[in-house]
Design a protein around this motif. Structure first.
Motif, PDB file in Angstrom:
ATOM      1  N   VAL A   1      -2.355-104.359  38.284  1.00 34.49           N
ATOM      2  CA  VAL A   1      -1.869-104.240  39.667  1.00 34.49           C
ATOM      3  C   VAL A   1      -3.053-103.935  40.577  1.00 34.49           C
ATOM      4  CG1 VAL A   1       0.493-103.613  39.095  1.00 34.49           C
ATOM      5  CG2 VAL A   1      -1.236-101.815  39.280  1.00 34.49           C
ATOM      6  N   GLY A   2      -4.248-104.172  40.065  1.00 37.56           N
ATOM      7  CA  GLY A   2      -5.459-103.943  40.838  1.00 37.56           C
ATOM      8  C   GLY A   2      -6.430-103.053  40.095  1.00 37.56           C
ATOM      9  N   ARG A   3      -7.304-102.445  40.879  1.00 35.31           N
ATOM     10  CA  ARG A   3      -8.323-101.570  40.307  1.00 35.31           C
ATOM     11  C   ARG A   3      -8.336-100.255  41.058  1.00 35.31           C
ATOM     12  NH1 ARG A   3     -12.064-103.403  36.194  1.00 35.31           N
ATOM     13  NH2 ARG A   3     -11.712-105.606  35.897  1.00 35.31           N
ATOM     14  N   SER A   4      -8.724 -99.222  40.345  1.00 28.61           N
ATOM     15  CA  SER A   4      -8.835 -97.891  40.952  1.00 28.61           C
ATOM     16  C   SER A   4     -10.113 -97.831  41.786  1.00 28.61           C
ATOM     17  CB  SER A   4      -8.872 -96.831  39.855  1.00 28.61           C
ATOM     18  OG  SER A   4     -10.126 -96.859  39.192  1.00 28.61           O
ATOM     19  N   PRO A   5     -10.288 -96.767  42.600  1.00 26.02           N
ATOM     20  CA  PRO A   5     -11.548 -96.616  43.341  1.00 26.02           C
ATOM     21  C   PRO A   5     -12.769 -96.576  42.414  1.00 26.02           C
ATOM     22  CG  PRO A   5      -9.893 -95.152  44.245  1.00 26.02           C
ATOM     23  CD  PRO A   5      -9.305 -95.759  42.997  1.00 26.02           C
ATOM     24  N   ALA A   6     -12.552 -96.129  41.176  1.00 24.83           N
ATOM     25  CA  ALA A   6     -13.650 -96.103  40.200  1.00 24.83           C
ATOM     26  C   ALA A   6     -13.761 -97.430  39.440  1.00 24.83           C
ATOM     27  CB  ALA A   6     -13.450 -94.954  39.219  1.00 24.83           C
ATOM     28  N   ASN A   7     -13.008 -98.441  39.886  1.00 20.23           N
ATOM     29  CA  ASN A   7     -13.022 -99.792  39.334  1.00 20.23           C
ATOM     30  C   ASN A   7     -12.371 -99.908  37.952  1.00 20.23           C
ATOM     31  OD1 ASN A   7     -13.492-102.485  39.936  1.00 20.23           O
ATOM     32  ND2 ASN A   7     -15.402-102.521  38.765  1.00 20.23           N
ATOM     33  N   TYR A   8     -11.455 -99.002  37.624  1.00 18.70           N
ATOM     34  CA  TYR A   8     -10.693 -99.112  36.373  1.00 18.70           C
ATOM     35  C   TYR A   8      -9.510-100.041  36.618  1.00 18.70           C
ATOM     36  CZ  TYR A   8     -13.191 -95.036  34.569  1.00 18.70           C
ATOM     37  OH  TYR A   8     -14.152 -94.171  34.139  1.00 18.70           O
ATOM     38  N   ARG A   9      -9.167-100.817  35.615  1.00 15.05           N
ATOM     39  CA  ARG A   9      -7.981-101.665  35.695  1.00 15.05           C
ATOM     40  C   ARG A   9      -6.758-100.760  35.761  1.00 15.05           C
ATOM     41  NH1 ARG A   9      -9.308-106.742  31.845  1.00 15.05           N
ATOM     42  NH2 ARG A   9     -11.529-106.399  31.693  1.00 15.05           N
ATOM     43  N   LEU A  10      -5.822-101.123  36.589  1.00 13.18           N
ATOM     44  CA  LEU A  10      -4.597-100.344  36.718  1.00 13.18           C
ATOM     45  C   LEU A  10      -3.389-101.201  36.323  1.00 13.18           C
ATOM     46  CD1 LEU A  10      -5.281 -98.565  40.128  1.00 13.18           C
ATOM     47  CD2 LEU A  10      -5.474 -97.591  37.817  1.00 13.18           C
ATOM     48  N   TYR A  11      -2.456-100.573  35.640  1.00 10.10           N
ATOM     49  CA  TYR A  11      -1.260-101.256  35.137  1.00 10.10           C
ATOM     50  C   TYR A  11      -0.014-100.494  35.561  1.00 10.10           C
ATOM     51  CZ  TYR A  11      -4.675-103.501  32.106  1.00 10.10           C
ATOM     52  OH  TYR A  11      -5.759-104.194  31.633  1.00 10.10           O
ATOM     53  N   ASP A  12       1.113-101.205  35.615  1.00 12.73           N
ATOM     54  CA  ASP A  12       2.384-100.547  35.925  1.00 12.73           C
ATOM     55  C   ASP A  12       3.309-100.655  34.710  1.00 12.73           C
ATOM     56  OD1 ASP A  12       3.281-103.182  35.955  1.00 12.73           O
ATOM     57  OD2 ASP A  12       3.669-103.214  38.113  1.00 12.73           O
ATOM     58  N   ALA A  13       4.570-100.285  34.894  1.00 16.89           N
ATOM     59  CA  ALA A  13       5.531-100.281  33.786  1.00 16.89           C
ATOM     60  C   ALA A  13       5.755-101.677  33.219  1.00 16.89           C
ATOM     61  CB  ALA A  13       6.849 -99.675  34.250  1.00 16.89           C
TER      62      ALA A  13
END
Length: 140
Positions: A29-41
């Motif tokens: 669902v995008g990336r965090s400010p630290a550039n980590y991949r982000l996922y949802d349910a």
């Protein structure tokens, strides 16, 4: 959630999750400010479903191709395609079972042919072994 959290919650290694993401099996669902991949349910569900299909013997390549085909053709029902994949998986499993049964038969035959040699203590000497005496007898 980050990929580490997804890994922790699903038990799937991070490297595998990256591969699933890179090949389009799961989406971020995008990336965090630290550039980590982000996922949802949804990613949790996808990883669970991939695991379920893998547990039924489907390959990652089959799952990937099936996903692309079903997403690309909204008019096509998933059921018949999944049934075909399960049929292929069943045939592969039957082939592997047959292969393993052949190995078991060879083990049984070997044990029957060499029962005395297998029961003897010490160094094993098989008939035809150049280290053995005549007719497979241990050297004097």
């Amino acid at each position: 959630m980050t990929i580490g959290e997804l890994s922790h919650r699903t038990g799937v290694p991070i490297k595998t999750l990256r591969e699933y993401t890179d090949t389009g099996l799961i989406y971020t669902v995008g990336r965090s400010p630290a550039n980590y991949r982000l996922y949802d349910a949804d990613a949790l569900w996808c990883v669970h479903w991939i695991g379920e299909l893998r547990g039924l013997g489907l390959t990652v390549a089959e799952i990937r191709a099936s996903t692309r085909e079903c997403l690309g053709r909204a008019d096509r029902s998933v059921g018949p395609h999944l049934a075909e994949l399960l049929h292929r998986s069943r045939e592969r499993a039957r082939w592997r079972i047959t292969e393993q049964q052949q190995i078991l038969a060879r083990i049984d035959a070997f044990e029957a042919d060499h029962r005395a040699d297998l029961a003897r203590a010490g160094d094993l000497r098989w008939a035809g072994d150049p280290r053995a005496g005549t007719a497979g007898e241990p050297p004097a």
